[in-house]
Design a protein around this motif. Sequence first.
Motif: not given
Length: 161
Positions: A5-10
């Motif tokens: 899971e990755y922060d979409e903004d990053e």
Amino acid sequence: MVSTEYDEDEVTRLKIALARIARLVDRQVSGDGMTRTQLSVLGTVARLGPLRLGALAETEGLNPTMLSRVVGKLEADGLLERSTDPGDRRAARVRVTEAGEQLHRRLRGERTRLFTGALARLPAPEAQALRSALPAIESLARESAQQSARPGPVTAGHGRP
């Protein structure tokens, strides 16, 4: 296990930053009007030496028809030379010509100077952070290349099914 899971903004920021860098380098180091694909093919052949067309297509992530067009253009411009593979007369190989090698060296030097200058202007902690991130960036590039070489559709945000 590493979280996927990755922060979409990053992720968006990384994607935009990498694309912006690529566009800026392409604009500042033109490659004598060559396309990004032509530059990449020329660079690959110059770095790896004579290659069979199949290996080059795989390395570049191009289908054989597209690669044939790119190689044809580079050959017509005197930058690559196509020949029959001595080990398998049915296969073709390409090698960089002296003119292609000179162009590749000049463009590589210009790009290196461009990046060196930009890195020198960064604050020391940011420059060190980039050095530390190199293995991860190289892994991302390898994984992206492998992913694009796999058959099948890409699904939004999740790679291939």
